[in-house]
Design a protein around this motif. Sequence first.
Motif, short mmCIF file in Angstrom:
data_model
loop_
_atom_site.label_atom_id
_atom_site.label_comp_id
_atom_site.label_asym_id
_atom_site.label_seq_id
_atom_site.Cartn_x
_atom_site.Cartn_y
_atom_site.Cartn_z
N LEU A 54 0.85 -1.18 0.00
CA LEU A 54 0.00 0.00 0.00
C LEU A 54 0.88 1.23 0.00
O LEU A 54 1.94 1.25 0.61
N PHE B 36 -6.57 10.88 4.65
CA PHE B 36 -7.72 9.97 4.63
C PHE B 36 -8.20 9.74 6.04
O PHE B 36 -7.39 9.68 6.99
N ILE C 140 -5.38 10.42 8.46
CA ILE C 140 -4.16 9.66 8.17
C ILE C 140 -3.45 10.35 7.02
O ILE C 140 -4.02 10.52 5.94
N LEU D 16 0.70 6.62 4.97
CA LEU D 16 0.28 5.22 5.10
C LEU D 16 1.02 4.41 4.04
O LEU D 16 0.98 4.74 2.86
N GLN D 17 1.73 3.42 4.49
CA GLN D 17 2.41 2.51 3.58
C GLN D 17 2.25 1.11 4.15
O GLN D 17 1.95 0.93 5.33
N LEU D 18 2.44 0.12 3.31
CA LEU D 18 2.40 -1.26 3.79
C LEU D 18 3.30 -2.11 2.92
O LEU D 18 3.24 -2.02 1.69
N PRO E 259 -7.83 -8.91 4.99
CA PRO E 259 -8.59 -7.68 5.21
C PRO E 259 -8.84 -7.40 6.70
O PRO E 259 -8.77 -6.25 7.14
N TYR F 33 -5.69 -6.18 8.23
CA TYR F 33 -5.44 -4.84 7.71
C TYR F 33 -6.13 -3.79 8.59
O TYR F 33 -5.53 -2.82 9.02
N LYS F 34 -7.38 -4.06 8.91
CA LYS F 34 -8.14 -3.12 9.75
C LYS F 34 -7.50 -3.02 11.13
O LYS F 34 -7.29 -1.93 11.67
N VAL G 55 -4.28 -0.93 11.07
CA VAL G 55 -4.48 0.52 11.02
C VAL G 55 -4.88 1.02 12.40
O VAL G 55 -4.36 2.04 12.90
N GLU G 56 -5.79 0.30 13.08
CA GLU G 56 -6.22 0.71 14.42
C GLU G 56 -5.04 0.74 15.40
O GLU G 56 -4.89 1.69 16.18
#
Lengths: 272, 272, 272, 244, 244, 244
Positions: free
Chosen positions: A233, A241, D198, D201-203, D209, D212-213, D216-217
């Motif tokens: 990503l 965002f 935000i 943001l990188q990954l 999924p 992923y959530k 981020v949290e």
Amino acid sequence: MTSTSVIDELKKFQILELLEQGKRVDGRALDEPRKLIIEINAIPKANGSARVRLGDSEVVCGVKIQPDRPFPDMGEKGIFICTAELLPLSHPSVETGPPGPDVIELARVVDRGIRESHMIDLSQLVIEKNKSVVGVFADNVVVDYDGNLFDACAYAATAAILSSKTPKWEMKNDVPTLVEGGESSVPVTTIPVSVTMGKIGNYIIVDPNGDEWNSMDARITITTDSNGNICALQKGGNGGFSFDEVIKCGEISVKVGSKIREKLKQAKEGGQ
Amino acid sequence: MTSTSVIDELKKFQILELLEQGKRVDGRALDEPRKLIIEINAIPKANGSARVRLGDSEVVCGVKIQPDRPFPDMGEKGIFICTAELLPLSHPSVETGPPGPDVIELARVVDRGIRESHMIDLSQLVIEKNKSVVGVFADNVVVDYDGNLFDACAYAATAAILSSKTPKWEMKNDVPTLVEGGESSVPVTTIPVSVTMGKIGNYIIVDPNGDEWNSMDARITITTDSNGNICALQKGGNGGFSFDEVIKCGEISVKVGSKIREKLKQAKEGGQ
Amino acid sequence: MTSTSVIDELKKFQILELLEQGKRVDGRALDEPRKLIIEINAIPKANGSARVRLGDSEVVCGVKIQPDRPFPDMGEKGIFICTAELLPLSHPSVETGPPGPDVIELARVVDRGIRESHMIDLSQLVIEKNKSVVGVFADNVVVDYDGNLFDACAYAATAAILSSKTPKWEMKNDVPTLVEGGESSVPVTTIPVSVTMGKIGNYIIVDPNGDEWNSMDARITITTDSNGNICALQKGGNGGFSFDEVIKCGEISVKVGSKIREKLKQAKEGGQ
Amino acid sequence: MGGRDTALVLLDENGIRCDGRKVDEPRRIMIKAGGLKNADGSAYIEFGDNKILVGVFGPRDVHPKHMSNTDTGILRVRYHMEPFSVTERKNPAPSRREIEISKVIKEALEPAVMLDKFPRTAVDVFIEVLQADGGTRCAALSAASVALADAGIPMRDMVAACAAGKAADTIILDVNNEEDQAGQADMPIGYMPSLEKITLLQLDGVLTPAEYKKCVETGIHGCKIVYELQKKALTEKYFGNGEK
Amino acid sequence: MGGRDTALVLLDENGIRCDGRKVDEPRRIMIKAGGLKNADGSAYIEFGDNKILVGVFGPRDVHPKHMSNTDTGILRVRYHMEPFSVTERKNPAPSRREIEISKVIKEALEPAVMLDKFPRTAVDVFIEVLQADGGTRCAALSAASVALADAGIPMRDMVAACAAGKAADTIILDVNNEEDQAGQADMPIGYMPSLEKITLLQLDGVLTPAEYKKCVETGIHGCKIVYELQKKALTEKYFGNGEK
Amino acid sequence: MGGRDTALVLLDENGIRCDGRKVDEPRRIMIKAGGLKNADGSAYIEFGDNKILVGVFGPRDVHPKHMSNTDTGILRVRYHMEPFSVTERKNPAPSRREIEISKVIKEALEPAVMLDKFPRTAVDVFIEVLQADGGTRCAALSAASVALADAGIPMRDMVAACAAGKAADTIILDVNNEEDQAGQADMPIGYMPSLEKITLLQLDGVLTPAEYKKCVETGIHGCKIVYELQKKALTEKYFGNGEK
């Protein structure tokens, strides 16, 4: 001194006005990518290649496969390097010379999307451990520009790799030597698909074209693999965002990505 | 077009006027260096390091020690390289990009001061004659600028080398291989100390600060070793020195150098 | 913004007017090169050298001969590289920095003229097949400019090569090692001579001087070998040649070339 | 992600990580506002073994002039590693990685800086990594926000940054160097806590999924911890016992 | 100083050096003023086996204009070695050593040149080392002074240059290549004999304070020898039998 | 010419070449005018296994301004090979060979383009070699002429290009890669057929004066074949069934 042009401002205003009615300038749905045309083996003398049009953005990717020294401490893995270059004929604003930060980011994001998905099984690309490995170089050149090069280059590179045949080498007198007739497909474990979304106002749109790209507040590129997992990503642009938007973009990337993945598979089948 | 600013002219006038009364702008004696603060091991993950403040000039030096190929015809000696870089946060006038002549001279003068003193016994840094030797790289970065970087960098590099531990390597299968627990101090034979003097009018001042630096007619940097001998010298600036001045500068460098040397020794002891 | 200067226009007009009477500005016949002075061994510490004046253009060429790795797939041949550089003292308009297209073309044309004639028998310059070969580097530096550097550099390089002695190396412990007293001449098979002609209006002139060079519509450089064969050619300039002119230039290059070749031979004899 | 095989136990049976931390615990963080004499604003951060210095100049004139913008100020960011900051001595020339990180940090700061307040000028942020230990971009971004505030640049919010990631099949906060090398995913996050946005943001690495959530949290949780330390650093300088 | 072990006898029992010279004797020096057609002034020097050509242009306009100075002219110096001038063929790109020597020579010439006579302009000195043999910077500086004079640039004095040094525990004049490689110290000096000012001074190698003084004295002695040859070269060109 | 020894039969007893062609027969040539969306004019050529794309922009403003000419327009040409266009992956930095070919093609086009019609501006020709097979410069020059015409740039004539050469002691048309490597001479020619002017001419390899004449004649013959295909490509685009 530069200044945002009046025309750019008007275009952005028009794009936003349409988005408020749920519409895009070219009639697409918000989560609809542009038409994707994939021609594989466009450069027959390369080990693999593809010419990809995404809307009016066009990219040629050639794959060269050749023996190389392994990276230090990585003696049991082959090498994969993916680059991207904007050719000056792709747009009047492109300048020749060393790449700027935008192009460097483009190349690195496309590279990471494929690398982090572990698309190519690099452990199968070793000629002699610690001494000689196979290097796979996927070089993208942009020949026409109309926004969203992240996805156009990623699709070109992925299609080119899928189409690639790797020669076989064996060590003879400490030199990697070609084995006649040893050609095989590049070992592929998954098909990564990048989906780039732009944020304009509070709207998230998939695959922004050139005008939309100039009007975006921020963008996000998410790569998913064949299992529907997220493997890379990159956020960009000078806006931000919300948490909810980031999660929503993840969902869109899985959904749109699976459709694109089918097209990439078809292109490979069609080319064989 | 550039032009010497009126403020610079006024400052120079004020500095000269004070010198005629035997005084300096910051109250120091003519042969008195600024306050020197040495913090060793500022970068613990490097093989050696020091953070040095000389007045308001501040330098960080990190030493990296790693196997290297010897220079041609120098197969029985290790390698020593010392660099210097002005970071753009050190002063508003510093530009990013390749170093200009001033910074190249700075780095080379600091390197030669240490090299010509034979501070490091390079003959002890051989892994296998003609094949593999130990390289000692002392990289100075300037983080705050207020004149006389020659001495600030030299002190930082010297302190960092004094604090350095070198790993041990042995050749295994033609490859230099780390020997666990083989760490030792870098072999040091002497402690070089550089003393930089500026000439303003007919006055010789030690360790010019930023304003004095801009007002100098000429400068001279003299490095002495632990025996009180002179081992390196560099004249700079677009003025000249008389024979007597050159001899006097030599005497000052021995005298001031011996005091600084004690501070460098103390810093090493304190850090252990 | 640049603009052809009025003086240049007047000079060109004058040159053309004279040509219509069969005359040149410096009194030469149309197919007559300027006075050529060749001093060999001008740089005694090099392996070969020459200082050449062609009219008021002056070039120094030094030849260095040293062991090198062969090019891939060329393991049975030595290396020959010829360069050319315009020193900034050669003309007020020369700038320092990386060479522009004009100088790159100059160097490559001079290199090809010698290379394509097979002047040096590279097969005799092998120390150990595929491992180590002898490299012959002929570096031209232009110290004064008055037109037609193609020929001035070519003559300097050719004279320097003719005067060169190559040391002898043998492989010992996989390292090329000098054999004392093994010196010999560089193996030469032919003497290439380049002749450069300019086209002004409908006139073809040999060896244009600086003013003629600025007035040319197009130019052609033809290299012939000792057998009177043509072995390299380069057209330049933003005009064109008719078929007949191209054939005529070939004839001139053979005729003028044979005279220059005698001078080169004499210079070699004189220098020994 | 390197995904290298290693004997290292990244997470033990008690949920304790290789460096003794709990899964949602950041490394030791120390932030200091100010410190440099010549810079208009500066900050120093130690984030685990990362040691990073940031200097800010501006708003100031732009050279060459055609790079400036009549409508807004511009932000320029250089992220730079010292030769001695990493295990193998780094070549001094700017790497492609450094150029990309400079751009990513610039775009993470831009939503926070009120650039429209000083048209035609530039604010320069110079980030110097003295010692690197995994997570440099988050540490650098956090320090850069403090240095901008220290320089008196008007801001909408500060950007706090921290990475989350995945190791031993568990979502963890603030990935260290060993976890980055041997782990499964690394997600650096830059966040404006007051504005809830935000901005970085990188990954790298594979996440479902759901992971992923969670990731981020977890990262946002870390950013909020960093945010408090950023405010503390500024308070200490401007309302504390003065600069140490 | 290299300080390499060598079987070479640098100084024999009669005080004669490896190339037959006495301790205070310079190598063969030949200076010629003029010679180049296009340069505004030029000079050629042979100093031992050094062969160096210098061309001067100016005073002339400065591009880009912002590099010029409204109060004074500027001096620009480039010291450059040809690829074939040294034992191992030199890479054509300017080395850090060449950049430093250019700066040192520039600063040695500046006290001699009356730059304030031609504000806003530049004088360019291009030094080309055709063959190098130890002591190139002194030879180059000496030739550059003559080339500047040949170009008619107003000067306060000429800068003459010669090195002194230490070999076989003795202070010697004009260190040659072997003495530089195997010797103990090398001290290049640039000197304006009429104004009695040292404008170039460097030292590599270890000297006691007493040796240091002796070394400077010896070098100045050499500069005075060079000075006479510089004047002779200019006299020959302007008052002699014309240019040869 | 490489002049390498090889077992390859370049010309058999029936006068047939290694790729089946007769001595005066060019390889398969396909030219397409247009194709790119953003370029003002473009062309694509397949010439044997060469695949080359050309885009043209202009006449347009020149930056920096001092590069422009008040009396005439300027032509700028960049010949560039993609990393994947050759057998060994090419380094992306422009090679000296690419810089020379750019200049040679520029000077071959200049006699054809009516640059005096648009003073102060520039026309940019960008040549991209996607796949190379020997004779790239001729193929590139032929395509560039078509792209210039497609951009509506006023021209005196088109430049058509084709190489002649010598292999197996015979003068042949359109040297392919194998013939170039193993052959005896290669002579690229650029020619304006209506104006009967040679605007590009190079030669590598040894020819007798008689062979030289034959070689130029043969090359011009090839240029005339190419010329017809250039005109056909433009006709197809502008008067055919539209762009495919």
